[in-house]
Design an enzyme around this catalytic site. Structure first.
Site, short mmCIF file in Angstrom:
data_model
loop_
_atom_site.label_atom_id
_atom_site.label_comp_id
_atom_site.label_asym_id
_atom_site.label_seq_id
_atom_site.Cartn_x
_atom_site.Cartn_y
_atom_site.Cartn_z
N GLU A 158 -5.89 -9.08 7.82
CA GLU A 158 -6.17 -8.15 8.92
C GLU A 158 -7.24 -8.64 9.89
OE1 GLU A 158 -5.18 -3.92 6.78
OE2 GLU A 158 -7.10 -4.83 6.26
C1 TNX Z 1 -5.19 -2.98 3.32
S1 TNX Z 1 -4.45 -5.11 1.51
C2 TNX Z 1 -6.25 -3.86 3.14
C3 TNX Z 1 -7.53 -3.33 2.67
C4 TNX Z 1 -7.51 -1.84 2.49
C5 TNX Z 1 -6.21 -1.43 1.86
C6 TNX Z 1 -6.14 0.01 1.51
C7 TNX Z 1 -5.37 -5.89 2.36
C8 TNX Z 1 -5.32 -7.30 2.20
N1 TNX Z 1 -6.15 -5.21 3.23
O1 TNX Z 1 -8.56 -3.71 3.58
O2 TNX Z 1 -8.57 -1.50 1.66
O3 TNX Z 1 -5.17 -1.75 2.73
O4 TNX Z 1 -4.98 0.31 0.81
#
Ligand code: TNX
Length: 518
Positions: free
Chosen positions: A329
Site C-alpha cells: 500500500e
Molecule cells: C491491509 S494487508 C493492510 C493492513 C491493514 C489490513 C487490515 C496489508 C499488506 N495491508 O495495513 O491493517 O489491510 O485488514
C-alpha cells in the site's frame, strides 16, 4: 487408512460431539496417516517416565516442555530421564534415522499398552509429535490443577509430516501494542497447531514497536503513550524483550519473522524524525485507521542510512533467516520511486544475512528471486504475481478473504474489519493453497500464513476471539496433505477442541458451523 477416511466413516456420528472419548483421529491438523488399534490403550500412571534420546539436548528440552504441560492436571511427577534402551515403556522421545523419510519435522507416534513412543529425525519432529500427544489425552489435561481423570492415550500409530515447511501466523503489534506476555500466550496456542513461524508486524503509521538504539525516539515518541489506533495502543518491545520472545518461540520450534514496513506505513517514523521527510517537516502523529498516505523520502540519502540502521539492528537481534520489509500500500510513492527504493533496500537485507520477505506488491520492483512475496489479495488471478512465479519467486499464501483473522465472521461480529468480506470457519478452510492463484502452483508455495491486524483489537481475549477457531483451520491447510482434508471431518475434530480451549480460558468464537463438544 488416512485421517480423512477414518474420520468421515460415519457422517451421522455427530454424537461424537457428546462423547468425551478421544480417538486417535481427533487431531488438528489432521495427520498424514492414522492407524488406530482398538485393542490397545496406554494409561499414564504416577510412575510414568518421560524417556528422551540420550545425549540430545534438543530431545531433553522437548521432554521437559512435555512434562511441564502434563504435570498440573495429572499431578504426576513425570521425570525426564535418558532413554537407556529403545524398548517402548512410558513416554519415549527418540531420534531415529530410520524415520528420515519423514523429513525434518515429521514424526511417528506409536501408542501401545506399554507406552507411547515418538520417533523423529530432529527435535523439531519430536516437538510436533508431543503436540499431537497432548491432543490425544483427555481434554482435562489442559486443566491447571489436579484432576482425577483416567489419563489414557488411544492405541495405534500416527505417521505424520508437514505439507509446507513454512506455517505462519502474523500479529500486528503496531496498530495496538500487545505485551510480551500476550505475545507469549499467542505463541503457546500457535505451537499446539504446529505453526512454526510468528511474523511480528512491528511498525506502522500509528506506532513503532521495536527499540532501535541508533534512532532512540522511534520508540519513546513513535511508540510512546498516545500512539496506536485511537491513541490507546502505546508501548514497545525493548531489545531484551524482543530477544526473550524470540527465545521463547524458539523453544517451541517457532521462528520469529520481524517486519519493518516500508516505504509506506511509516508515519510513526516520519512524525518522529523531521529529517526523514522530503520537506524536512514532521507530519503530525496519526491514530486513525487510514492506509496508504505515508512514504519515506526516496530521493534523500538519510532515508537509506535510517533503513540500514534499522535493518542492521533488527537483523542482529533475529537469529531466524527471514526479514520482512513490508512494501504494501505505498500509494503515495510513485512506481518508479518504489522500484528504486526496493532495489536499493533489498540488498541491504541480504547484506545482513537475511532472506527478504515482502507483501506481494514487492514483485513490481523485479527484485532478485530469493525475495519471497506474501500474497494478500482477494482474487484468484494476479498476473504480476504469476509472472514473478514464472521468474522463480516463491509465495506465502495469505489471501485476505481466506486467511485474514481480522475479518469479521459475519455482520454481527463485534470486532474486526470487513473489507475482504466476512470469513466463516468453512470459508477459511475450504481452499487449496497449492491451487488457489492461477500460475502459482504447489511448488511455488513457500507456505501459508494467517495475519491478524490489530486496528480493532485491544486484549488477548480479542486476539483469541478472532484467531480461534480460524487459525486452526489455516494451520491444517498448511500442515495436512490436501487428501487428508475434508470439511465434514474437520468440523467434528474442531468441535473437540472446545473443551480444551475452555480449560485454558481461550475466548474462541463458537461458530454455528461447528458441533462444539461440551
Ligand atoms: C491491509 S494487508 C493492510 C493492513 C491493514 C489490513 C487490515 C496489508 C499488506 N495491508 O495495513 O491493517 O489491510 O485488514
Amino acid at each position: 487408512m488416512s485421517a480423512a477416511t477414518s474420520a468421515t466413516a460415519d457422517p451421522s456420528s455427530t454424537d461424537a460431539a457428546t462423547s468425551a472419548e478421544t480417538a486417535l483421529t481427533d487431531v488438528v491438523p489432521a495427520p498424514v496417516e492414522v492407524f488406530p488399534d482398538a485393542e490397545a490403550e496406554y494409561r499414564l500412571t504416577p510412575w510414568t517416565l518421560i524417556r528422551t534420546e540420550p545425549h540430545s539436548a534438543g530431545a531433553h528440552k522437548v521432554g521437559l516442555l512435555l512434562a511441564e504441560s502434563l504435570r498440573p492436571a495429572t499431578g504426576y511427577p513425570l521425570p525426564v530421564v535418558p532413554a537407556r534402551s529403545h524398548k517402548a515403556s512410558g513416554i519415549s522421545l527418540l531420534l531415529d534415522d530410520v524415520e528420515d523419510t519423514l523429513g525434518r519435522e515429521g514424526y511417528r507416534l506409536e501408542a501401545t499398552d506399554d507406552g507411547v513412543t515418538i520417533r523423529a529425525t530432529t527435535a523439531a519432529g519430536l516437538f510436533a509429535g508431543t503436540q499431537t500427544l497432548r491432543q490425544l489425552l483427555p481434554p482435562d489435561i489442559e486443566a491447571n490443577a489436579r484432576r482425577t481423570t483416567a489419563w489414557t492415550v488411544p492405541g495405534g500409530t500416527i505417521v505424520d509430516q508437514p505439507r509446507f515447511a513454512y506455517r505462519g501466523a502474523m500479529l500486528d503489534i503496531a496498530r495496538h501494542f500487545h505485551t510480551p506476555d500476550e505475545i507469549k500466550s499467542y505463541i503457546d496456542e500457535l505451537a499446539r497447531f504446529k505453526i512454526n513461524h510468528l511474523h511480528l508486524h512491528l511498525t506502522d503509521d500509528q506506532g513503532w514497536r521495536i527499540e532501535i538504539e541508533s534512532w532512540p525516539r522511534l520508540t519513546t515518541v513513535g511508540g510512546g503513550p498516545g500512539t496506536g489506533v485511537d491513541g490507546v495502543g502505546g508501548g514497545f518491545l525493548t531489545k531484551e524483550q524482543y530477544s526473550d520472545i524470540v527465545a521463547y518461540a524458539a523453544d517451541r520450534y517457532i521462528t520469529v519473522v520481524p517486519e519493518i514496513d516500508m516505504p509506506g506505513h511509516t508515519n510513526s517514523a516520519l512524525s518522529t524524525y523531521a529529517e526523514l521527510n522530503c520537506d524536512g517537516i514532521a507530519p503530525p502523529p496519526r491514530t486513525d485507521m487510514a492506509v496508504g498516505y505515508s512514504s519515506l523520502c526516496i530521493g534523500k540519502e538519510i532515508t537509506y542510512e535510517f533503513v540500514e540502521d534499522v535493518i542492521r539492528e533488527v537483523s542482529e537481534l533475529t537469529p531466524g533467516p527471514y526479514l520482512h520489509i513490508g512494501g504494501d500500500e505505498a500509494h503515495v510513492t510513485p512506481p518508479e520511486d518504489y522500484r528504486l527504493f526496493m532495489r536499493r533496500v533489498l540488498p541491504i537485507v541480504e547484506k545482513y544475512g537475511k532472506r527478504p520477505f515482502g507483501w506481494n506488491e514487492i514483485v513490481r520492483a523485479e527484485p532478485a528471486t530469493a525475495t519471497v512475496a506474501q500474497y494478500w489479495g482477494t482474487s484468484t488471478d494476479n498476473a504480476e504475481l504469476a509472472d514473478a512465479v514464472a521468474r522463480g519467486h516463491q509465495v506465502i499464501m495469505s489471501p485476505a478473504n481466506k486467511t485474514y483473522l481480522d475479518m469479521k465472521y459475519n455482520a454481527d461480529t463485534p470486532l474486526g474489519l470487513s473489507w475482504a468480506g466476512y470469513i466463516e470457519v468453512r470459508d477459511s478452510y475450504e481452499w487449496d493453497p497449492g491451487d488457489h492463484v492461477t500460475g502459482v502452483g504447489e511448488d511455488a508455495v513457500f507456505g501459508v500464513e494467517a495475519p491478524l491486524w490489530s486496528e480493532t483489537l485491544r486484549s488477548s481475549d480479542h486476539i483469541e476471539y478472532m484467531a480461534f477457531p480460524r487459525l486452526a483451520a489455516v494451520a491444517e491447510l498448511a500442515w495436512s496433505p490436501q487428501e487428508a482434508r475434508d470439511w465434514t471431518a474437520f468440523r467434528e475434530r474442531l468441535g473437540k477442541q472446545a473443551p480444551r480451549w475452555e480449560e485454558r480460558g481461550i475466548d474462541f468464537y463458537r461458530s454455528p458451523e461447528v458441533p462444539w463438544q461440551d
